[in-house]
Motif scaffolding. Structure first.
Motif, short mmCIF file in Angstrom:
data_model
loop_
_atom_site.label_atom_id
_atom_site.label_comp_id
_atom_site.label_asym_id
_atom_site.label_seq_id
_atom_site.Cartn_x
_atom_site.Cartn_y
_atom_site.Cartn_z
N VAL A 177 3.97 2.90 9.25
CA VAL A 177 4.29 3.33 7.73
C VAL A 177 3.03 3.88 7.16
O VAL A 177 1.84 3.36 6.92
CB VAL A 177 4.29 2.11 6.82
N PRO A 178 3.05 5.26 7.02
CA PRO A 178 1.94 6.03 6.73
C PRO A 178 1.76 5.81 5.29
O PRO A 178 2.71 5.46 4.06
CB PRO A 178 2.37 7.69 6.56
N HIS A 179 0.36 5.53 4.84
CA HIS A 179 0.13 5.05 3.27
C HIS A 179 0.06 6.26 2.55
O HIS A 179 -0.81 6.98 2.54
CB HIS A 179 -1.28 4.22 3.70
N LEU A 180 0.92 6.18 1.53
CA LEU A 180 0.68 7.28 0.26
C LEU A 180 -0.25 6.66 -0.63
O LEU A 180 -0.05 5.49 -0.94
CB LEU A 180 2.20 7.70 -0.06
N PRO A 181 -0.91 7.71 -1.29
CA PRO A 181 -1.92 7.22 -2.26
C PRO A 181 -1.25 6.53 -3.53
O PRO A 181 0.00 6.95 -4.23
CB PRO A 181 -2.65 8.39 -2.99
N GLU A 182 -1.64 5.36 -3.96
CA GLU A 182 -1.29 4.69 -5.28
C GLU A 182 -1.81 4.90 -6.47
O GLU A 182 -3.03 5.60 -6.43
CB GLU A 182 -1.46 3.26 -4.81
N THR A 192 7.17 -6.09 12.55
CA THR A 192 5.83 -5.81 12.13
C THR A 192 5.37 -4.42 11.64
O THR A 192 5.99 -3.45 12.17
CB THR A 192 4.84 -5.95 13.45
N LEU A 193 5.02 -4.54 10.47
CA LEU A 193 4.77 -3.26 9.54
C LEU A 193 3.28 -2.90 9.76
O LEU A 193 2.56 -3.67 9.32
CB LEU A 193 5.33 -3.42 8.00
N ILE A 194 2.81 -1.71 10.20
CA ILE A 194 1.44 -1.38 10.49
C ILE A 194 1.24 -0.19 9.52
O ILE A 194 1.90 0.96 9.43
CB ILE A 194 1.21 -0.71 11.95
N ASN A 195 0.40 -0.54 8.28
CA ASN A 195 -0.25 0.60 7.58
C ASN A 195 -1.17 1.56 8.34
O ASN A 195 -2.19 1.19 8.85
CB ASN A 195 -0.93 -0.34 6.41
N VAL A 196 -0.83 2.95 8.39
CA VAL A 196 -1.53 3.69 8.99
C VAL A 196 -2.06 5.09 7.77
O VAL A 196 -1.13 5.17 6.82
CB VAL A 196 -0.96 4.29 10.06
N PRO A 197 -2.87 5.55 8.23
CA PRO A 197 -3.45 6.34 7.13
C PRO A 197 -2.59 7.83 7.06
O PRO A 197 -2.17 8.18 8.05
CB PRO A 197 -4.76 6.86 7.48
N GLU A 225 -0.45 -0.36 -3.26
CA GLU A 225 -1.84 -0.88 -2.58
C GLU A 225 -1.56 -1.77 -1.40
O GLU A 225 -2.36 -1.73 -0.24
CB GLU A 225 -2.44 -1.70 -3.55
N ALA A 226 -0.46 -2.46 -1.23
CA ALA A 226 -0.13 -3.28 -0.25
C ALA A 226 1.23 -3.53 0.12
O ALA A 226 1.76 -4.66 0.47
CB ALA A 226 -0.65 -4.76 -0.56
N PHE A 227 1.96 -2.29 0.32
CA PHE A 227 3.22 -2.29 0.86
C PHE A 227 3.58 -3.23 2.09
O PHE A 227 4.61 -4.00 1.98
CB PHE A 227 3.95 -0.84 0.90
N THR A 228 2.88 -3.00 3.01
CA THR A 228 2.88 -3.68 4.31
C THR A 228 3.00 -5.01 4.18
O THR A 228 3.06 -5.71 5.24
CB THR A 228 2.32 -2.82 5.46
N VAL A 247 9.43 1.33 18.74
CA VAL A 247 8.74 1.48 17.55
C VAL A 247 9.47 2.58 16.76
O VAL A 247 10.15 3.32 17.07
CB VAL A 247 7.34 2.13 18.01
N GLY A 248 9.32 1.95 15.36
CA GLY A 248 9.82 3.02 14.33
C GLY A 248 8.77 3.69 13.66
O GLY A 248 7.84 3.04 13.41
N LEU A 249 9.07 4.91 12.92
CA LEU A 249 8.21 5.47 12.16
C LEU A 249 8.72 5.78 10.78
O LEU A 249 10.04 6.30 10.99
CB LEU A 249 7.79 6.74 12.71
N LEU A 250 8.26 5.12 9.77
CA LEU A 250 8.81 5.45 8.56
C LEU A 250 8.80 6.96 8.12
O LEU A 250 7.67 7.40 7.99
CB LEU A 250 8.11 4.59 7.36
N GLU A 251 9.80 7.72 8.30
CA GLU A 251 10.03 9.04 7.88
C GLU A 251 10.28 9.25 6.67
O GLU A 251 11.07 8.67 5.92
CB GLU A 251 11.08 9.68 8.77
N SER A 252 9.10 10.05 5.97
CA SER A 252 9.25 10.60 4.57
C SER A 252 8.62 12.01 4.37
O SER A 252 7.62 12.19 5.08
CB SER A 252 8.31 9.49 3.66
N PRO A 253 9.49 12.94 3.77
CA PRO A 253 8.75 14.27 3.44
C PRO A 253 7.68 14.13 2.71
O PRO A 253 6.83 15.08 2.78
CB PRO A 253 10.03 15.01 2.95
#
Length: 293
Positions: A71-76, A99-104, A84-87, A3-9
């Motif tokens: 993929v943590p969902h940042l506010p749009e 597989t990309l999983i949108n997570v809060p 709104e629908a990156f993943t 599994v990968g985690l989209l890392e972003s500060p």
């Protein structure tokens, strides 16, 4: 499963998701290239898309062969299709992605989604419950305090922009020294306590009908504009991001202090329009009118 985690500060929940994956005993992939190389991967693949999209894509590609990426969902903002629908949109543009999983990225739904993801990864209800209990302390995000609003002999300028830009040194790292060199003290919207920002956003007309990211931008701008130390607002727009540019333009129209919009490209260090803005807010042509509310 790898599994990968989209890392972003910019993501407030990144420590939570990283800890959850560790507790679940999941093999977590690490990026095989530097951040700069990841951004270049994204640029080469989607050269005409917004800066934040390019960086997120590059980080996904840099993970190499993985089965899934969280993929943590940042506010749009309003009319922001990617936000709104990156993943959902990205696999339509790029074939062969995992597989990309949108997570809060925090919020009341965080633990429920974490439980669903945990079961998908481990198939062990007991293991998931233990992992959730051990990581619950991180669910609220990092501790936040109001940054210093004043520095001796410097005029304060509020820098308003999406977290996906301002919290990324790779993207907006050249902006702060440019402001410092002009004798200004920048206060970034991404550094403000989110609860205070969203409380201020309630002053918007019909806030419930406005996209979360736009409410966050407005709340930060309104909060800082109400401080007497703040002499003006710099609105930072990620390169090629029309939706954020339009949102910040709408916000600027509601401010009562001087504003300047600048487009920020990754690695940019020269912002020639800043000097005139500095003069405008420091030479007596614009007096602070905030109420420190």
């Amino acid at each position: 499963m790898k599994v990968g985690l989209l890392e972003s500060p910019a993501a407030r929940s990144r420590a939570y998701w990283a800890a959850l994956l560790k507790e679940l005993g999941v093999e977590v992939a690490a990026a095989g290239v530097s951040e700069a190389e990841a951004l270049q991967l994204g640029r080469d693949t989607l050269p005409d898309e917004a800066l934040g999209v390019q960086l997120a894509l590059g980080r996904i590609l840099a993970l190499g062969r993985v089965d899934m990426v969280l993929v943590p969902h940042l506010p749009e903002v309003t009319n922001d299709a990617w936000g709104e629908a990156f993943t959902e949109l990205l696999p339509r543009r790029i074939s062969g992605l995992p597989t990309l999983i949108n997570v809060p990225d925090g919020g009341p739904e965080l633990e429920n989604v974490a439980a669903e993801v945990g079961l998908r990864l481990s198939q062990s209800g007991g293991g998931v419950r233990r992992a959730l209990e051990r990581t619950r302390i991180l669910a609220g995000g990092p501790r936040e305090e109001m940054p210093a609003l004043a520095r001796a002999s410097r005029a304060t300028v509020a820098v308003i922009g999406p977290r996906a830009l301002l919290a990324e040194p790779l993207l907006a790292g050249g902006l702060r020294p440019a402001l410092e060199d002009l004798g200004l003290h920048p206060v970034y919207s991404s550094e403000l306590p989110l609860n205070d920002v969203m409380k201020r956003a309630e002053r918007m007309e019909n806030p419930g009908k406005v996209a979360d990211g736009e409410r966050e931008l407005f709340g930060a701008a309104s909060l800082l504009a109400g401080k007497s130390a703040v002499r003006g607002l710099l609105l930072a727009v990620p390169a090629r991001d029309g939706a954020v540019g339009a949102a910040l333009k709408r916000i600027a129209q509601r401010m009562h202090k001087p504003t300047l919009s600048v487009t920020v490209e990754a690695g940019q260090t020269d912002f020639p329009e800043l000097e005139a803005f500095r003069d405008r807010i420091t030479l007596g042509t614009a007096q602070a009118t905030g109420d420190d509310a």
